[in-house]
Motif scaffolding. Structure first.
Motif, PDB file in Angstrom:
ATOM      1  N   PHE A 105      36.897  99.686  77.565  1.00 14.99           N
ATOM      2  CA  PHE A 105      36.165  99.514  76.313  1.00 14.99           C
ATOM      3  C   PHE A 105      37.039  98.881  75.238  1.00 14.99           C
ATOM      4  O   PHE A 105      36.650  97.912  74.571  1.00 14.99           O
ATOM      5  CB  PHE A 105      35.617 100.864  75.813  1.00 14.99           C
ATOM      6  N   VAL A 106      38.255  99.442  75.076  1.00 14.35           N
ATOM      7  CA  VAL A 106      39.122  98.908  74.027  1.00 14.35           C
ATOM      8  C   VAL A 106      39.566  97.492  74.397  1.00 14.35           C
ATOM      9  O   VAL A 106      39.642  96.609  73.542  1.00 14.35           O
ATOM     10  CB  VAL A 106      40.318  99.847  73.789  1.00 14.35           C
ATOM     11  N   GLY A 107      39.801  97.265  75.692  1.00 13.54           N
ATOM     12  CA  GLY A 107      40.178  95.927  76.151  1.00 13.54           C
ATOM     13  C   GLY A 107      39.142  94.886  75.768  1.00 13.54           C
ATOM     14  O   GLY A 107      39.474  93.800  75.302  1.00 13.54           O
ATOM     15  N   LEU A 108      37.879  95.240  75.926  1.00 13.57           N
ATOM     16  CA  LEU A 108      36.809  94.294  75.584  1.00 13.57           C
ATOM     17  C   LEU A 108      36.851  93.904  74.114  1.00 13.57           C
ATOM     18  O   LEU A 108      36.727  92.734  73.768  1.00 13.57           O
ATOM     19  CB  LEU A 108      35.448  94.924  75.890  1.00 13.57           C
ATOM     20  N   VAL A 109      37.048  94.895  73.258  1.00 15.14           N
ATOM     21  CA  VAL A 109      37.118  94.590  71.821  1.00 15.14           C
ATOM     22  C   VAL A 109      38.253  93.640  71.542  1.00 15.14           C
ATOM     23  O   VAL A 109      38.103  92.642  70.816  1.00 15.14           O
ATOM     24  CB  VAL A 109      37.359  95.864  70.992  1.00 15.14           C
ATOM     25  N   LEU A 110      39.420  93.944  72.140  1.00 15.74           N
ATOM     26  CA  LEU A 110      40.586  93.122  71.858  1.00 15.74           C
ATOM     27  C   LEU A 110      40.354  91.690  72.319  1.00 15.74           C
ATOM     28  O   LEU A 110      40.768  90.732  71.666  1.00 15.74           O
ATOM     29  CB  LEU A 110      41.825  93.726  72.529  1.00 15.74           C
ATOM     30  N   MET A 111      39.632  91.530  73.447  1.00 14.20           N
ATOM     31  CA  MET A 111      39.387  90.174  73.937  1.00 14.20           C
ATOM     32  C   MET A 111      38.453  89.414  73.003  1.00 14.20           C
ATOM     33  O   MET A 111      38.515  88.194  72.918  1.00 14.20           O
ATOM     34  CB  MET A 111      38.794  90.223  75.339  1.00 14.20           C
ATOM     35  N   GLY A 112      37.580  90.135  72.300  1.00 10.43           N
ATOM     36  CA  GLY A 112      36.675  89.470  71.385  1.00 10.43           C
ATOM     37  C   GLY A 112      37.311  89.160  70.036  1.00 10.43           C
ATOM     38  O   GLY A 112      36.710  88.482  69.200  1.00 10.43           O
ATOM     39  N   THR A 113      38.530  89.658  69.837  1.00 13.73           N
ATOM     40  CA  THR A 113      39.160  89.519  68.531  1.00 13.73           C
ATOM     41  C   THR A 113      39.308  88.063  68.093  1.00 13.73           C
ATOM     42  O   THR A 113      39.108  87.726  66.930  1.00 13.73           O
ATOM     43  CB  THR A 113      40.553  90.175  68.557  1.00 13.73           C
ATOM     44  N   THR A 114      39.663  87.196  69.055  1.00 17.45           N
ATOM     45  CA  THR A 114      39.904  85.794  68.683  1.00 17.45           C
ATOM     46  C   THR A 114      38.653  85.168  68.080  1.00 17.45           C
ATOM     47  O   THR A 114      38.739  84.379  67.140  1.00 17.45           O
ATOM     48  CB  THR A 114      40.344  84.958  69.896  1.00 17.45           C
ATOM     49  N   ILE A 115      37.492  85.535  68.611  1.00 12.72           N
ATOM     50  CA  ILE A 115      36.248  84.964  68.099  1.00 12.72           C
ATOM     51  C   ILE A 115      36.013  85.433  66.672  1.00 12.72           C
ATOM     52  O   ILE A 115      35.717  84.644  65.772  1.00 12.72           O
ATOM     53  CB  ILE A 115      35.066  85.376  68.994  1.00 12.72           C
ATOM     54  N   TRP A 116      36.181  86.717  66.475  1.00 15.51           N
ATOM     55  CA  TRP A 116      36.010  87.288  65.142  1.00 15.51           C
ATOM     56  C   TRP A 116      37.017  86.646  64.175  1.00 15.51           C
ATOM     57  O   TRP A 116      36.687  86.286  63.045  1.00 15.51           O
ATOM     58  CB  TRP A 116      36.218  88.790  65.229  1.00 15.51           C
ATOM     59  N   ALA A 117      38.270  86.483  64.672  1.00 16.08           N
ATOM     60  CA  ALA A 117      39.320  85.923  63.825  1.00 16.08           C
ATOM     61  C   ALA A 117      38.983  84.495  63.416  1.00 16.08           C
ATOM     62  O   ALA A 117      39.197  84.094  62.272  1.00 16.08           O
ATOM     63  CB  ALA A 117      40.654  85.978  64.555  1.00 16.08           C
ATOM     64  N   SER A 118      38.439  83.715  64.350  1.00 17.93           N
ATOM     65  CA  SER A 118      38.171  82.312  64.032  1.00 17.93           C
ATOM     66  C   SER A 118      37.094  82.203  62.968  1.00 17.93           C
ATOM     67  O   SER A 118      37.034  81.233  62.225  1.00 17.93           O
ATOM     68  CB  SER A 118      37.754  81.548  65.293  1.00 17.93           C
ATOM     69  N   VAL A 119      36.231  83.212  62.881  1.00 22.06           N
ATOM     70  CA  VAL A 119      35.191  83.173  61.865  1.00 22.06           C
ATOM     71  C   VAL A 119      35.717  83.696  60.536  1.00 22.06           C
ATOM     72  O   VAL A 119      35.445  83.133  59.482  1.00 22.06           O
ATOM     73  CB  VAL A 119      33.973  84.014  62.308  1.00 22.06           C
ATOM     74  N   HIS A 120      36.498  84.786  60.609  1.00 16.52           N
ATOM     75  CA  HIS A 120      36.800  85.498  59.367  1.00 16.52           C
ATOM     76  C   HIS A 120      38.249  85.403  58.911  1.00 16.52           C
ATOM     77  O   HIS A 120      38.530  85.589  57.737  1.00 16.52           O
ATOM     78  CB  HIS A 120      36.417  86.965  59.506  1.00 16.52           C
TER      79      HIS A 120
END
Lengths: 214, 261, 585
Positions: free
Chosen positions: B92-107
């Motif tokens: 579960f935590v791994g999935l969030v971390l993998m999505g971080t780059t997408i969130w970062a590119s937006v925000h």
């Protein structure tokens, strides 16, 4: 159905089966002697926890609202608040002295102290009303400024909690004056006193909040 | 027993369906592609868990019916507990971390310096977009000058020369491949700017100006939907994002300026 | 406090009708009162949802009795979008507060917490009665919103300001109707706080001899943790509600910023923060989700073990998981606000905490399957509902893995994907928990067995029905269909999705129709059902040691003593395949 029954019907007796096996970790109280008093105190502490949470939410709203905006103007605290604070502290002290007297068996002294504490509590409420009048007289209303909004709000909800405490104080007082302060009423005395000290401390906290952040 | 087959049938159907169909509209930029990939990754992981857990649930119902004998006497297994607890945590935590780059590119990344800035004003129940015009400057605004029927939803002050060439539009038109920075504000209640093909969504909160940057690489018209309940006309609060070629955009801008004369 | 303490209540069973059935202080009667209140509410809420589903698919249909019910909101029989939104708001509020919070906790909890821990009643019976009647008043005030000027509010059950704080200028129903809403919620908060105090004091101090914390049935654990969540959560919601009310009636600016222009009118507010409400609301709102589902988890654990005839798998892990969910439940509220304009770094922190709350949920699921592994399952209706709960919990829980990631929430926020997620896990799963509880405890509550045949048909229709309603909503979410839309005529892409909506509407109508079976079953069983024995399910916990229904003081003057844990099934060497908690050997 209630604990009064088990209190009056005497000591708890095991029914049928032998006492629990030695490795029994102890478990519950069995609802026997004292369970009612303990449960009442548990209820009181739990209720206090929720009141703390209630005021914590207001506090966090105050901190956020103050930090986010540039329209915050400190509300001048009415001078009478200091007198009110002294009255409230004195009433707590009177209740404590009353309880000490009761423990020593001095019923009359208890009645005097408790009545005095109740009157001081009533005076505090009156004083808070005067504080509002002073502020309103100075042209500061609830919608004047976020700071005054919080002042009126927090003093009002605190006064409601004081009023609840007053009801309990009066109840004990009436019971005491009618000489109905048997052992089972001691719980009412203790619980009321603890609650009263609690709203007392709550007031000190609010006062500090107004002084520092208001 | 019937329930076992029911759960199995449902599981097989849903798994197959999610495996072979997608309801997403095609994305129109790199962010959308990255988004779709993160979605597929999550879909695969949760899909495997879904499949195994539901099939196992069906299996125990199928296998362990009451036959008059006694069940297995077991209070659990600590090793298994530790195993599935840590597996779930890592996954579960791994999935969030993998999505971080997408969130970062937006925000977390600033929009490029040459971004085209467009102001957004949302109200019950319409969108308005303001372009600074040739001078690149937005004119002064005043709440008191807001007049929707006179076509001045921003309250632009006519006396300010920088505002003379501001272009206001009810649809947002952008040149293809150009970085865009929307400065979003709401006038009355909370709204939300949502374009499916951009895979982007952001609330517009009264009292805040919220940046939203993107780049659209495929020309076309895409619907903008309000995605935060804003009142009785919420379902009508529509606009269009039109991604046009550089030349078409310049032409449109010229027409708008000409109309203002 | 002293007024309501146990010492002031008569020991004898009341004889007058009013003291016995209306203003009763008996926890069993109060539990049943709560249960009926929730039953009324759930049918009301379901009715509203059917009207909503109808309007979405047939927005222009003319139905004459709509005009009778809502002369303004449905003038000429055609439902307006504002009526749709007020139905939606009321549906959400009624379901969340008066069904999901009321039935599993206050209903079953009141009925069975004292019985399961061997107490004669709750710690504060009078407080308990006040708590029920306050809830009743809250429901009455909420329903009143339909009849006041402007009708019911349309701001959703989350009541985000400025929409909820601006007053009638923001839309019909946002005047008097919204005030009703706030007052109702404030009353409900008060009632829940009273209930929570009672539950905690009862569980802590009135457990019978030998009933240690680690011998508590998992139902009691979940009621206990839920009570703690209520205690802390509702206190905060009460604060937030008061602030919102002041913004509306006293001209303060807690949530209202400067520069608001509504209908070309400049509003006289300044400096407030709309996000502040969202933080306060969701600080309550997320734990509320667990308030709704934890008792369902408890009931499911209980029933799975009883009808698997096998001890619960990993009792301690289950207890720690419930406590973990309760604790983490207070740290994840921000995941409702990823798109709100909140600091994006904060969003990252919230998302990691959100994922960790998936871990105890996963533990519970694995333990349920572990319990069933090697079992001898008795497929009664309540067991079917418990098994259905597990299936729904898996389905609804896994979609949370998508929504908990801020990156994916960029698209899914406020789409039908969210609607599917929370309906499956918080709505339908919790309601399956209630159905399971009803079929399991009906014999103890009313002394009659429920009809198994009707029950099973009802279960299968409901199980298939809810999956037919909510599974396609995931697809709608992927297609980007926003929620809270009255109709889909304005948008090209939503028009294409209309067949899916039509399917969902028909599935909803059929599922709702199937609920008639449940009502028939209740009435029939109550009148003509077979008489229930003391322990019809051969379960081990204390409520099954007494008659059905139990005597007024629960244990007929005796004080039960507990010697073992609640899940002793299939013990080798024991005379029967279950050993009662009170069995000393």
């Amino acid at each position: 159905m209630d604990m009064a029954g088990s209190l009056t019907s005497g000591v708890w007796k095991p029914q049928g089966p032998p006492p629990p096996v030695p490795d029994d970790p102890g478990g519950g109280s069995g609802g026997g002697r004292g369970a009612s008093r303990r449960a009442t105190f548990t209820g009181l502490f739990v209720a206090m926890a929720s009141i703390v949470m209630f005021f914590a939410a207001f506090t966090s709203a105050l901190v956020v609202r103050r930090g986010l905006s540039n329209d915050w103007l400190p509300t001048p605290l009415p001078g009478i608040l200091w007198l009110n604070t002294a009255l409230l502290l004195a009433s707590s002290a009177a209740l404590e002295m009353g309880r000490r007297a009761l423990r020593a068996g001095a019923r009359e002294a208890f009645n005097r102290y408790w009545t005095g504490g109740t009157l001081l509590g009533a005076l505090f409420l009156g004083g808070q009303y005067l504080a509002w009048q002073q502020l309103l007289g100075a042209g500061i209303y609830i919608s004047t400024n976020p700071s005054s909004s919080f002042f009126y709000l927090l003093t009002a909800v605190h006064a409601l909690h004081i009023a609840g405490g007053m009801a309990a104080l009066l109840y004990v007082n009436v019971q005491a004056l009618r000489l109905r302060l048997g052992p089972s009423k001691r719980t009412a005395v203790d619980v009321t006193a603890v609650y009263w000290h609690f709203v007392d401390v709550l007031w000190i906290y609010l006062l500090l909040l107004f002084l520092i952040w208001g | 027993m019937i329930l076992a087959f029911l759960v199995w049938a449902f599981t097989l159907f849903v798994t197959a369906y999610f495996m072979f169909t997608t309801w997403f509209p095609p994305g129109i930029n790199a962010h959308a592609a990255a988004y779709d990939q993160q979605f597929r990754l999550t879909l695969v992981i949760t899909g495997v868990i879904f499949f195994l857990a539901q099939m196992a649930l069906g299996w125990v119902m199928f296998k362990y019916g009451d036959d008059g004998k006694r069940a297995e006497y077991s209070h659990g297994n600590n090793r298994l507990e530790v195993l599935w607890t840590s597996a779930a945590a890592v996954l579960f935590v791994g999935l969030v971390l993998m999505g971080t780059t997408i969130w970062a590119s937006v925000h977390f990344t600033d929009p490029p310096a040459d971004s085209m800035v467009i102001e957004v004003n949302a109200k019950q129940f319409a969108w308005s977009f303001r372009y600074p015009g040739p001078d690149g400057k937005f004119g002064r605004t005043d709440l008191k000058l807001i007049n929707d029927s006179a076509g001045n939803p921003f309250g632009i002050d006519e006396k300010d020369p920088a505002g003379k060439d501001d272009v206001v539009s009810s649809a947002v038109k952008v040149p293809v491949g150009k970085p865009i920075l929307l400065k979003m504000a709401a006038r009355d209640v909370i709204h939300n700017f949502f374009v499916r093909e951009l895979r982007l969504k952001q609330d517009l909160v009264p009292g805040m100006i919220i940046p939203y940057h993107f780049q659209a690489d495929t020309p076309g018209k895409y619907e903008v939907a309000c995605s935060e309940l804003c009142g009785l006309g919420h379902h009508q609060m529509r606009s269009v994002l039109e991604v046009m070629s550089e030349a078409d955009f310049a032409k449109w801008m010229q027409e708008q300026l000409a109309q203002k004369q | 406090m002293s007024e309501t303490s146990a010492t002031h209540v008569a020991h004898h069973a009341p004889t007058s009708f009013i003291r016995k059935y209306i203003f009763s202080t008996d926890h069993k009667v109060i539990g049943i009162q709560y249960w009926f209140l929730a039953l009324f509410s759930v049918f009301l809420g379901m009715g509203l949802s059917l009207l909503m589903r109808f309007h979405m698919v047939f927005p222009d249909a003319k139905v004459s009795w709509f005009a009778t019910l809502w002369p303004k909101g449905a003038e000429g029989g055609i439902m307006t979008p504002e009526l749709y939104l007020s139905l939606m708001t009321m549906h959400g509020t009624i379901m969340v507060f008066f069904v999901l919070t009321t039935a599993p906790q206050a209903g079953f909890g009141n009925s069975f917490l004292p019985l399961q821990i061997g107490a004669e009643d709750m710690a504060f019976p009078v407080l308990n009665m006040m708590s029920f009647w306050t809830t009743f008043l809250a429901l009455a005030v909420l329903v009143m919103a339909f009849f006041v000027e402007g009708g019911a509010p349309l701001g959703g059950w989350t009541a985000y300001p400025p929409l909820s704080a601006l007053g009638a200028v923001a839309g019909p129903g946002m005047g008097a109707g919204m005030n009703c809403w706030i007052v109702s919620i404030a009353l409900f908060c008060g009632a829940s706080l009273m209930g929570a105090i009672n539950f905690i004091a009862t569980l802590v101090d009135l457990r019978c001899k030998g009933m240690s914390m680690m011998r508590l049935p998992l139902t009691c654990w979940s009621w206990f943790v839920t009570a703690i969540l209520s205690l802390l959560g509702f206190a905060v919601l009460l604060s937030a509600g008061i602030l919102l009310l002041l913004d509306r009636v006293a001209g303060t600016s807690f949530f209202l910023p400067a520069g608001l222009v509504v209908n070309d009118q400049i509003q006289n507010h300044k400096g407030g923060s709309p996000l502040l409400w969202q933080h306060l609301f969701w600080f309550f709102g997320h734990p509320e989700v667990y308030i709704a589902i934890l008792p369902g988890m408890g009931v499911t654990s209980q029933i799975l073990s009883v009808f698997a005839r096998k001890p619960i798998f990993g009792y301690k892990a289950m207890v720690y998981a419930v406590c973990g969910i309760g604790f983490l439940g207070f740290l994840v509220w921000g995941h409702h606000m990823f798109m709100s304009g909140m600091n994006p770094y904060t969003a990252m922190a919230f998302s990691i905490l959100t994922m960790t709350i998936g871990v105890p949920s996963a533990i519970k699921t694995f333990n349920w399957i572990g319990t069933l592994w090697g079992a001898k399952i008795r497929f009664t209706t309540c067991m079917l509902f418990a098994l259905g709960f597990v299936s729904l919990f898996i389905s609804g829980g896994l979609s949370g893995i998508f929504l908990g990631q801020p990156a994916l929430d960029l698209y899914f926020h406020d789409t039908y994907f969210v609607v599917a997620h929370f309906h499956l896990i918080m709505g339908v799963a919790a309601i399956f928990g209630m159905f399971a509880g009803t079929f399991y405890w009906f014999p103890k509550m009313f002394g009659k067995m429920m009809n198994e045949t009707i029950g099973k048909i009802h279960f299968y229709l409901t199980f298939i029905g809810v999956y037919c309603i909510f599974t396609p909503m995931h697809q709608l979410g992927m297609a980007g269909n926003p929620r809270r839309y009255a109709d889909f005529k304005e948008f090209e892409f939503m028009g294409q999705l209309l067949p899916v909506h039509t399917f969902i509407t028909w599935a909803a109508i059929l599922t709702a129709t199937a609920q008639v079976l449940f009502v028939i079953n209740l009435i029939w069983s109550w009148w003509k059902g077979a008489k229930a024995s003391d322990n019809p399910w051969e379960a081990t916990t204390l409520e099954w040691t007494v008659s059905s229904p139990p005597p007024f003081d629960n244990f007929a003057g005796k004080h039960p003593v507990v010697y073992r844990g609640p899940y002793e099934y299939a013990q080798p060497g024991a005379p029967k395949d279950y050993t009662m908690q009170t069995d000393p050997t």
